[in-house]
Design a protein around this motif. Structure first.
Motif, PDB file in Angstrom:
ATOM      1  N   THR A 222       0.822  -1.210   0.000  1.00 24.45           N
ATOM      2  CA  THR A 222       0.000   0.000   0.000  1.00 24.45           C
ATOM      3  C   THR A 222       0.856   1.261   0.000  1.00 24.45           C
ATOM      4  O   THR A 222       1.869   1.328   0.694  1.00 24.45           O
ATOM      5  CB  THR A 222      -0.965   0.044   1.208  1.00 24.45           C
ATOM      6  N   ASN A 223       0.442   2.231  -0.821  1.00 27.58           N
ATOM      7  CA  ASN A 223       1.055   3.564  -0.774  1.00 27.58           C
ATOM      8  C   ASN A 223      -0.013   4.601  -0.465  1.00 27.58           C
ATOM      9  O   ASN A 223       0.072   5.750  -0.867  1.00 27.58           O
ATOM     10  CB  ASN A 223       1.795   3.894  -2.088  1.00 27.58           C
TER      11      ASN A 223
ATOM     12  N   PHE B 244      14.468  10.918  -2.587  1.00 26.98           N
ATOM     13  CA  PHE B 244      13.526  11.450  -1.602  1.00 26.98           C
ATOM     14  C   PHE B 244      12.169  10.779  -1.797  1.00 26.98           C
ATOM     15  O   PHE B 244      11.837  10.352  -2.905  1.00 26.98           O
ATOM     16  CB  PHE B 244      13.386  12.970  -1.753  1.00 26.98           C
ATOM     17  N   VAL B 245      11.410  10.720  -0.713  1.00 27.73           N
ATOM     18  CA  VAL B 245      10.074  10.136  -0.766  1.00 27.73           C
ATOM     19  C   VAL B 245       9.058  11.274  -0.858  1.00 27.73           C
ATOM     20  O   VAL B 245       9.157  12.252  -0.110  1.00 27.73           O
ATOM     21  CB  VAL B 245       9.812   9.279   0.499  1.00 27.73           C
ATOM     22  N   TYR B 246       8.123  11.148  -1.789  1.00 30.05           N
ATOM     23  CA  TYR B 246       7.135  12.216  -2.023  1.00 30.05           C
ATOM     24  C   TYR B 246       5.761  11.773  -1.550  1.00 30.05           C
ATOM     25  O   TYR B 246       5.229  10.777  -2.019  1.00 30.05           O
ATOM     26  CB  TYR B 246       7.084  12.584  -3.516  1.00 30.05           C
ATOM     27  N   LEU B 247       5.197  12.540  -0.607  1.00 32.52           N
ATOM     28  CA  LEU B 247       3.848  12.286  -0.115  1.00 32.52           C
ATOM     29  C   LEU B 247       2.953  13.395  -0.653  1.00 32.52           C
ATOM     30  O   LEU B 247       3.272  14.590  -0.486  1.00 32.52           O
ATOM     31  CB  LEU B 247       3.811  12.277   1.419  1.00 32.52           C
TER      32      LEU B 247
ATOM     33  N   VAL C 159       0.995   9.306  -9.019  1.00 35.93           N
ATOM     34  CA  VAL C 159       2.060   8.299  -8.893  1.00 35.93           C
ATOM     35  C   VAL C 159       2.756   8.028 -10.221  1.00 35.93           C
ATOM     36  O   VAL C 159       3.984   7.922 -10.282  1.00 35.93           O
ATOM     37  CB  VAL C 159       1.501   6.983  -8.288  1.00 35.93           C
ATOM     38  N   LEU C 160       1.949   7.925 -11.282  1.00 38.52           N
ATOM     39  CA  LEU C 160       2.523   7.546 -12.574  1.00 38.52           C
ATOM     40  C   LEU C 160       3.055   8.761 -13.335  1.00 38.52           C
ATOM     41  O   LEU C 160       4.196   8.775 -13.783  1.00 38.52           O
ATOM     42  CB  LEU C 160       1.433   6.830 -13.385  1.00 38.52           C
ATOM     43  N   GLU C 161       2.230   9.802 -13.447  1.00 35.45           N
ATOM     44  CA  GLU C 161       2.644  10.956 -14.253  1.00 35.45           C
ATOM     45  C   GLU C 161       3.581  11.892 -13.494  1.00 35.45           C
ATOM     46  O   GLU C 161       4.527  12.420 -14.064  1.00 35.45           O
ATOM     47  CB  GLU C 161       1.411  11.744 -14.727  1.00 35.45           C
TER      48      GLU C 161
ATOM     49  N   ASN D 256      -1.553  -0.023  -8.111  1.00 39.22           N
ATOM     50  CA  ASN D 256      -1.417  -0.371  -9.526  1.00 39.22           C
ATOM     51  C   ASN D 256      -0.615   0.677 -10.288  1.00 39.22           C
ATOM     52  O   ASN D 256       0.168   0.339 -11.183  1.00 39.22           O
ATOM     53  CB  ASN D 256      -2.795  -0.568 -10.176  1.00 39.22           C
ATOM     54  N   ALA D 257      -0.795   1.938  -9.915  1.00 42.11           N
ATOM     55  CA  ALA D 257      -0.026   3.005 -10.571  1.00 42.11           C
ATOM     56  C   ALA D 257       1.463   2.819 -10.274  1.00 42.11           C
ATOM     57  O   ALA D 257       2.314   3.005 -11.154  1.00 42.11           O
ATOM     58  CB  ALA D 257      -0.508   4.369 -10.090  1.00 42.11           C
ATOM     59  N   TYR D 258       1.777   2.438  -9.053  1.00 38.97           N
ATOM     60  CA  TYR D 258       3.179   2.183  -8.663  1.00 38.97           C
ATOM     61  C   TYR D 258       3.743   0.983  -9.436  1.00 38.97           C
ATOM     62  O   TYR D 258       4.853   1.044  -9.985  1.00 38.97           O
ATOM     63  CB  TYR D 258       3.245   1.965  -7.151  1.00 38.97           C
TER      64      TYR D 258
END
Ligand code: 6AU
Length: 301
Positions: A32-33, A233-236, A260-262, A293-295
């Motif tokens: 999960t994200n 870096f992690v992007y939230l 997530v994808l674009e 799914n996007a990830y």
């Protein structure tokens, strides 16, 4: 390295901050994200959201200062739910103050019992106390918090002096916290434009022991860093909803795919799209699956 096509777990090895490693490995382990923005105003409602959405999320995001009946038992119960459901807690405090000089903390000031007095600079400063003290003692329970870069690097140094020097009262082991900088905001007319995000990025690069990511709308480029030395870096990302494009107060929404994808972000933060849904579990599973799914598509799986 192309972090965009790497798995979260592979990226964990590129971080020194323990919270970053914990979050990235948790996301793959739990598939999960998704993060919930739990913007409710009572203790019972907050705990209910944590228990209902806990199984679907990697991060439970709070605004602790909107809780009308806050007490220490709320924190005890929230920590227990974080262990039960395996999620991290993120107090969305948006610190924004300067390293203001003031008198040293007096003997009678109520510092949380698990924070040794040594990390406090003799002069003290505002964000140090906002993070460690007061009613909420955020640093003692929140794995992640965030700050605006607007006051300059001093805000990071002040917060790090608390967040990187915490010890568990029970095991005496270090509890290294993590910080996110707000690089861009989701609301209409936000002033986080021009060179603001890239200046936030430069500040983060200099403080990677504590700053492990951003609140932002897109993955930032590594302009200005030497080739081969690109940090991860992690992007939230807040401002996510599938059924709506915005609210009447300037919030702007995008879909999990767009984020997530674009835009190459990692964690989707969803508030009203989750707790406002008629069927909580159905909505949680829909958002979890869309984000996941996007990830998977992004990393080519
Ligand atoms: O999905 P919503 O619109 O119901 O909730 C969005 C949540 C709120 C905001 O305080 C927060 O995300 N937020 C933030 C954060 C996370 O720092 C930054 C931002 O630019 N926009 C935004 O909405 O809890």
């Amino acid at each position: 390295p192309n972090f965009l096509t790497m798995s979260y777990t592979e990226r964990a090895a590129h971080h020194t901050n323990q919270t970053a490693k914990d979050l990235l490995t948790l996301m793959d382990r739990k598939k999960t994200n998704l993060s919930i923005a739990a913007d409710v105003v009572s203790k019972d409602a907050l705990l209910k959201l944590a228990d209902t959405f806990g199984p679907y999320i990697c991060v439970f995001k709070t605004h602790i200062d909107i809780i009308t009946d806050f007490d220490e038992d709320l924190i005890t119960q929230l920590k227990a739910l974080s262990e039960k459901h395996d999620f991290l807690i993120f107090e969305d405090r948006k610190f924004a103050d300067i390293g203001k000089k003031q008198n040293p903390p007096s003997q009678t000031s109520s510092l949380p019992s698990n924070i040794p007095p040594t990390p406090f600079p003799q002069t003290g400063n505002t964000v140090v106390h906002q993070y460690a003290s007061g009613i909420y003692k955020i640093a003692s329970w929140s794995h992640i918090t965030n700050a605006h870069p607007i006051p300059g690097e001093g805000i990071i140094k002040g917060l790090a002096s608390v967040g990187l020097n915490l010890f568990s009262p029970t095991t005496a082991s270090p509890l290294s916290r993590g910080l996110l900088l707000l690089a861009e905001m989701s609301s209409a007319g936000a002033l986080t434009t021009g060179t603001y995000p890239s200046q936030a990025y430069t500040m983060a690069c200099k403080n990677r022991d504590f700053v492990f990511g951003f609140i932002g709308q897109r993955r930032l480029s590594s302009e200005g860093t030497e080739e081969g030395d690109e940090p991860d870096f992690v992007y939230l990302t807040p401002g996510v909803q599938m059924a709506s494009k915005g609210d009447d107060l300037g919030q702007q929404y995008r879909t999990p795919e767009e984020v997530v994808l674009e835009s190459g972000c990692d964690v989707i933060i969803v508030g009203r799209g989750l707790y406002g849904a008629k069927d909580s579990k159905k909505a949680a599973e829909e958002y979890r699956r869309a984000g996941w799914n996007a990830y998977l598509k992004r990393i080519g799986m």
